[in-house]
Design an enzyme around this catalytic site. Structure first.
Site, PDB file in Angstrom:
ATOM      1  N   ARG A   1      12.543  60.774 -11.743  1.00 57.39           N
ATOM      2  CA  ARG A   1      11.621  59.247 -12.458  1.00 57.39           C
ATOM      3  C   ARG A   1      12.150  59.103 -13.765  1.00 57.39           C
ATOM      4  O   ARG A   1      11.564  58.326 -14.650  1.00 57.39           O
ATOM      5  CB  ARG A   1      10.510  59.691 -11.428  1.00 57.39           C
ATOM      6  CG  ARG A   1      10.560  59.226 -10.125  1.00 57.39           C
ATOM      7  CD  ARG A   1       9.484  59.080  -9.906  1.00 57.39           C
ATOM      8  NE  ARG A   1       9.123  59.875  -8.465  1.00 57.39           N
ATOM      9  CZ  ARG A   1       8.722  60.913  -8.198  1.00 57.39           C
ATOM     10  NH1 ARG A   1       7.903  62.362  -9.632  1.00 57.39           N
ATOM     11  NH2 ARG A   1       8.310  61.425  -7.029  1.00 57.39           N
TER      12      ARG A   1
ATOM     13  N   LYS B   1      18.701  46.908 -19.839  1.00 59.39           N
ATOM     14  CA  LYS B   1      19.780  46.510 -19.185  1.00 59.39           C
ATOM     15  C   LYS B   1      20.615  48.278 -18.668  1.00 59.39           C
ATOM     16  O   LYS B   1      21.598  48.104 -19.149  1.00 59.39           O
ATOM     17  CB  LYS B   1      20.298  45.261 -19.081  1.00 59.39           C
ATOM     18  CG  LYS B   1      19.392  44.406 -18.917  1.00 59.39           C
ATOM     19  CD  LYS B   1      19.962  42.774 -19.075  1.00 59.39           C
ATOM     20  CE  LYS B   1      19.594  41.782 -19.069  1.00 59.39           C
ATOM     21  NZ  LYS B   1      19.834  40.279 -19.071  1.00 59.39           N
TER      22      LYS B   1
ATOM     23  N   GLU C   1      30.571  37.417 -28.004  1.00 59.94           N
ATOM     24  CA  GLU C   1      28.798  37.692 -28.510  1.00 59.94           C
ATOM     25  C   GLU C   1      28.801  37.967 -29.502  1.00 59.94           C
ATOM     26  O   GLU C   1      27.599  37.331 -29.333  1.00 59.94           O
ATOM     27  CB  GLU C   1      28.759  39.180 -27.688  1.00 59.94           C
ATOM     28  CG  GLU C   1      29.066  39.922 -25.522  1.00 59.94           C
ATOM     29  CD  GLU C   1      28.293  38.941 -25.090  1.00 59.94           C
ATOM     30  OE1 GLU C   1      27.074  38.516 -24.951  1.00 59.94           O
ATOM     31  OE2 GLU C   1      28.979  38.995 -23.782  1.00 59.94           O
TER      32      GLU C   1
ATOM     33  N   LYS D   1      20.127  40.165 -30.564  1.00 56.86           N
ATOM     34  CA  LYS D   1      19.856  40.970 -29.420  1.00 56.86           C
ATOM     35  C   LYS D   1      18.242  42.199 -29.262  1.00 56.86           C
ATOM     36  O   LYS D   1      17.067  41.259 -28.889  1.00 56.86           O
ATOM     37  CB  LYS D   1      20.656  41.859 -29.055  1.00 56.86           C
ATOM     38  CG  LYS D   1      20.471  42.246 -27.791  1.00 56.86           C
ATOM     39  CD  LYS D   1      21.802  42.519 -27.014  1.00 56.86           C
ATOM     40  CE  LYS D   1      21.011  42.683 -25.641  1.00 56.86           C
ATOM     41  NZ  LYS D   1      22.118  42.784 -24.048  1.00 56.86           N
TER      42      LYS D   1
ATOM     43  N   GLU E   1      13.268  40.219 -19.180  1.00 57.69           N
ATOM     44  CA  GLU E   1      13.392  38.342 -18.597  1.00 57.69           C
ATOM     45  C   GLU E   1      12.428  37.538 -18.188  1.00 57.69           C
ATOM     46  O   GLU E   1      12.601  37.357 -16.891  1.00 57.69           O
ATOM     47  CB  GLU E   1      15.401  39.274 -18.624  1.00 57.69           C
ATOM     48  CG  GLU E   1      16.049  37.977 -18.302  1.00 57.69           C
ATOM     49  CD  GLU E   1      17.399  38.546 -17.625  1.00 57.69           C
ATOM     50  OE1 GLU E   1      17.369  39.452 -17.534  1.00 57.69           O
ATOM     51  OE2 GLU E   1      18.038  37.990 -18.390  1.00 57.69           O
TER      52      GLU E   1
ATOM     53  N   ARG F   1      14.088  35.260 -23.216  1.00 65.18           N
ATOM     54  CA  ARG F   1      15.571  36.717 -23.316  1.00 65.18           C
ATOM     55  C   ARG F   1      16.943  36.006 -22.299  1.00 65.18           C
ATOM     56  O   ARG F   1      18.087  36.253 -22.617  1.00 65.18           O
ATOM     57  CB  ARG F   1      14.976  37.914 -22.240  1.00 65.18           C
ATOM     58  CG  ARG F   1      16.262  39.245 -22.254  1.00 65.18           C
ATOM     59  CD  ARG F   1      16.085  40.179 -21.767  1.00 65.18           C
ATOM     60  NE  ARG F   1      17.574  41.007 -21.758  1.00 65.18           N
ATOM     61  CZ  ARG F   1      16.940  42.619 -22.248  1.00 65.18           C
ATOM     62  NH1 ARG F   1      15.638  43.195 -22.038  1.00 65.18           N
ATOM     63  NH2 ARG F   1      17.902  42.790 -21.855  1.00 65.18           N
TER      64      ARG F   1
ATOM     65  N   ASN G   1      22.041  34.476 -21.769  1.00 60.61           N
ATOM     66  CA  ASN G   1      23.219  34.152 -21.064  1.00 60.61           C
ATOM     67  C   ASN G   1      23.719  33.140 -21.314  1.00 60.61           C
ATOM     68  O   ASN G   1      24.523  32.959 -20.327  1.00 60.61           O
ATOM     69  CB  ASN G   1      22.161  33.762 -19.888  1.00 60.61           C
ATOM     70  CG  ASN G   1      22.085  36.023 -18.912  1.00 60.61           C
ATOM     71  OD1 ASN G   1      22.719  36.801 -18.978  1.00 60.61           O
ATOM     72  ND2 ASN G   1      20.421  35.562 -18.749  1.00 60.61           N
TER      73      ASN G   1
ATOM     74  N   HIS H   1      27.103  33.045 -19.992  1.00 62.70           N
ATOM     75  CA  HIS H   1      27.303  33.721 -18.601  1.00 62.70           C
ATOM     76  C   HIS H   1      27.262  33.203 -17.397  1.00 62.70           C
ATOM     77  O   HIS H   1      27.297  33.734 -16.322  1.00 62.70           O
ATOM     78  CB  HIS H   1      26.155  35.047 -19.077  1.00 62.70           C
ATOM     79  CG  HIS H   1      26.991  35.593 -20.380  1.00 62.70           C
ATOM     80  ND1 HIS H   1      26.757  35.501 -21.739  1.00 62.70           N
ATOM     81  CD2 HIS H   1      26.538  37.377 -20.489  1.00 62.70           C
ATOM     82  CE1 HIS H   1      26.474  36.558 -22.144  1.00 62.70           C
ATOM     83  NE2 HIS H   1      26.622  37.407 -21.414  1.00 62.70           N
TER      84      HIS H   1
ATOM     85  N   HIS I   1      30.278  34.838 -15.440  1.00 60.63           N
ATOM     86  CA  HIS I   1      30.252  35.782 -14.356  1.00 60.63           C
ATOM     87  C   HIS I   1      31.292  35.651 -13.143  1.00 60.63           C
ATOM     88  O   HIS I   1      31.253  35.512 -12.770  1.00 60.63           O
ATOM     89  CB  HIS I   1      28.903  35.709 -14.401  1.00 60.63           C
ATOM     90  CG  HIS I   1      28.187  36.745 -14.339  1.00 60.63           C
ATOM     91  ND1 HIS I   1      26.260  36.627 -14.990  1.00 60.63           N
ATOM     92  CD2 HIS I   1      28.739  37.464 -15.709  1.00 60.63           C
ATOM     93  CE1 HIS I   1      26.207  37.856 -15.741  1.00 60.63           C
ATOM     94  NE2 HIS I   1      27.780  38.502 -16.386  1.00 60.63           N
TER      95      HIS I   1
ATOM     96  N   HIS J   1      34.789  40.500 -19.427  1.00 58.23           N
ATOM     97  CA  HIS J   1      34.065  39.932 -19.563  1.00 58.23           C
ATOM     98  C   HIS J   1      33.834  38.931 -21.132  1.00 58.23           C
ATOM     99  O   HIS J   1      33.592  37.665 -20.954  1.00 58.23           O
ATOM    100  CB  HIS J   1      32.596  41.050 -19.780  1.00 58.23           C
ATOM    101  CG  HIS J   1      31.169  40.737 -20.400  1.00 58.23           C
ATOM    102  ND1 HIS J   1      30.531  39.683 -19.091  1.00 58.23           N
ATOM    103  CD2 HIS J   1      30.475  40.116 -21.423  1.00 58.23           C
ATOM    104  CE1 HIS J   1      29.315  39.933 -19.473  1.00 58.23           C
ATOM    105  NE2 HIS J   1      29.360  40.124 -20.470  1.00 58.23           N
TER     106      HIS J   1
END
Lengths: 365, 365
Positions: B122, B144, B186, B230, B240, B244, B248, B251, B255, B268
């Site tokens: 955990r 993330k 980025e 960032k 998010e 946040r 993206n 993106h 994506h 990417h």
């Protein structure tokens, strides 16, 4: 009769609602949370056959789009593979970040649904509707979610808090008596580690071994005080940095017994019962509490129809060795939770192996 | 040259240290965190052959017990199965709650190691040592973590913060030029969405398409300001909930392009570059920013050796359909991040499909 317990955490506080008949109100309880309209209800075939329709009707009446996912019953299915199957259902039904996974079932369903909710889209909403006594008073509170590794229980998981825990005591009527008793082991645990009044109330009851003999009032008290005890402890230590470890009273040796008997012969509550007997005896031998208190504890365990002896075929050395691989081991030292009086425990990693061995031999059948 | 950026979060704040040559000091950096002595270093064969020994030597010199786990290179291995293999190594080496998983590699290694650390027992300690520009300025910051579902990228995962991110710019010397450019996508993104000064500094550089032409000073500025951007955004919105989402930028369509080309033809960063061109054009058409700013953005993207056109064989309808299954879809609406000026963006879910289609056709090769 409605009891509401607030679980206060630094982030993600939530409520536990306990009320007879509340399952028929599930939809309106969730409506108050302002979540998205999609709900994935996860259950097992047996529970679903008893309570699935009631839950679905209530959710649909409140305007939710409900999808269902069924996992075959049993700890043996508490695997990463089962989680992957929940992911597939989530994907098929386009669950979004605002959607909810709802666990309708016992601890296995709750742990898995929670872990799937924690890890789908990096975390979506999670609601617990526990249907066993064990999951009502223990598994559904505190945010522990996860699955088993082939070589160890609950090794894979996450801390993830539900948005709501809804407890309807009436669903316990269909719970097999052996599982009811297993839940009582955790209830007794709260009495020993935290709530001496609860312990006294349990001592005052005529019988504790079958829900048929419990009044609705006593059941409400048991559920409320047990949940309150757990919520208090978790609220002070969400991530198990310190205090929360006291909830593992009876679990150190209990887990070893479960593990060595393959998680089948002896169930979790029974193992915890035996673990409490062992820990109680260790505490007496270390003169941390009195023999009188040890006897009171063991009497209550027996009254709940729970075992107090280790099975003869269980080797003490094997138990001691298994203790070393437990999650709770810190820098190689086995950590024990030991009672200092009814309602109070302490944490120690200084129990000599010889003493553990001696106690394991003494409490053998 | 040492830059330290504090990532301030409600819980679990941590630091990003950026310094040339710092990989040789890895052990002493981790020593300051007072974690347990066991470290599982996760890497891939290529990265490990370059930097494994340096990292191991530094860690062992600081007294750590280090175990290693290797994952074959590539996004195709970013699966739940690979995570299960990390769990096995963790179990074999008796990793404890106080132990650490350390990611030495690019985004794939970082995402997977982070997810394994988030879910083993955990949650155990996690340290990031990113080795690609993309992972330095993006993947390693913000918590993330996760893996791909067979039907979608990063659908499985958790928010989980590292205890430390250590960036040694010198390791970029062995990075393939195409991957360096992917990272620059980025960097340019941070210029457009947050840091107009960074954007201006990039415009002032002679060349951006190969690290060989960048001074150590400019590289340090690029890394520091990108990480700061960032960290600022993530610090204001860890999970998010709102802000946040601006990360993206580029993106949304990016994506979809990656997904439709099977995550192999276009990497990417290249997909994000094309996505920024598309979003920039949409913004111009909606008169949210000026055509002049759009041209400045696209010029910088070209200067970094990145593509600005959609491949001819990519069907616009397929792109639009794929947008619907993205994680960022909310109540069925596709969310776009659109620039309002260099250094500033806004979030909207009101871009008509027709406009998306029009832009996709315009920026075709």
């Amino acid at each position: 009769m409605l009891s509401v317990i607030a679980v206060k955490l630094p982030e993600n506080s939530y409520e536990i609602a306990i009320a007879p008949g509340s399952l028929t109100q599930l939809g309106s309880y969730i409506n108050k949370l302002n979540l998205g309209k999609k709900i994935l209800l996860v259950s097992n075939p047996d529970i679903f056959s008893h309570y699935g329709e009631i839950a679905l009707t209530s959710l649909k009446d409140s305007g939710f789009d409900v999808f269902t996912h069924s996992i075959p019953e049993g700890e043996v299915n508490k695997t990463l593979d089962s989680i992957a199957q929940i992911y597939d259902t989530a994907l098929e039904n386009y669950l979004e970040r605002s959607s909810t996974m709802l666990a309708l079932g016992g601890g296995v369903i709750g742990d898995m649904t929670g872990f799937a909710a924690a890890t789908w889209l990096r975390g979506i909403n999670f609601v617990q509707v526990p249907t066993s006594l064990l999951s009502m008073v223990d598994a559904s509170i505190g945010g522990k979610t996860g699955v088993n590794h082939p070589k160890g229980k609950n090794l894979i998981g996450a801390f993830y808090q539900p948005r709501l825990v809804l407890i309807d005591p009436q669903v316990l009527k269909t719970l097999p008596v052996r599982e009811f008793r297993a839940g009582m082991a955790e209830v007794i645990k709260y009495g020993v580690i935290w709530d001496g009044d609860l312990f006294a109330k349990l001592e005052g009851a005529d019988r504790l071994d079958d829900i048929a003999y419990l009044s609705e009032e006593l059941l409400q008290i048991i559920l409320t005080r047990s949940c309150q005890a757990k919520a208090n402890v978790v609220g002070k230590d969400e991530k198990e940095a310190g205090l929360r470890a006291i909830l593992n009273y009876g679990h150190t040796i209990g887990h070893a017994i479960e593990s060595l008997t393959g998680y089948s012969v002896i169930n979790h509550g029974e193992a915890v019962a035996i673990g409490m007997v062992a820990a109680g005896r260790i505490a007496t031998k270390l003169q941390m509490w009195t023999q009188e208190e040890e006897i009171r504890q063991n009497h209550l365990i027996q009254k709940a129809g729970l075992p107090t002896k280790i099975p003869t075929d269980l080797n003490s050395e094997a138990v001691i060795e298994t203790l070393q691989t437990d999650k709770k081991v810190k820098a190689g030292k086995v950590r024990f939770i030991l009672p200092t009086q009814i309602g109070k425990v302490t944490i120690t990693d200084r129990v000599p192996s010889d003493l553990i061995r001696e106690v394991l031999e003494e409490i053998r059948i």
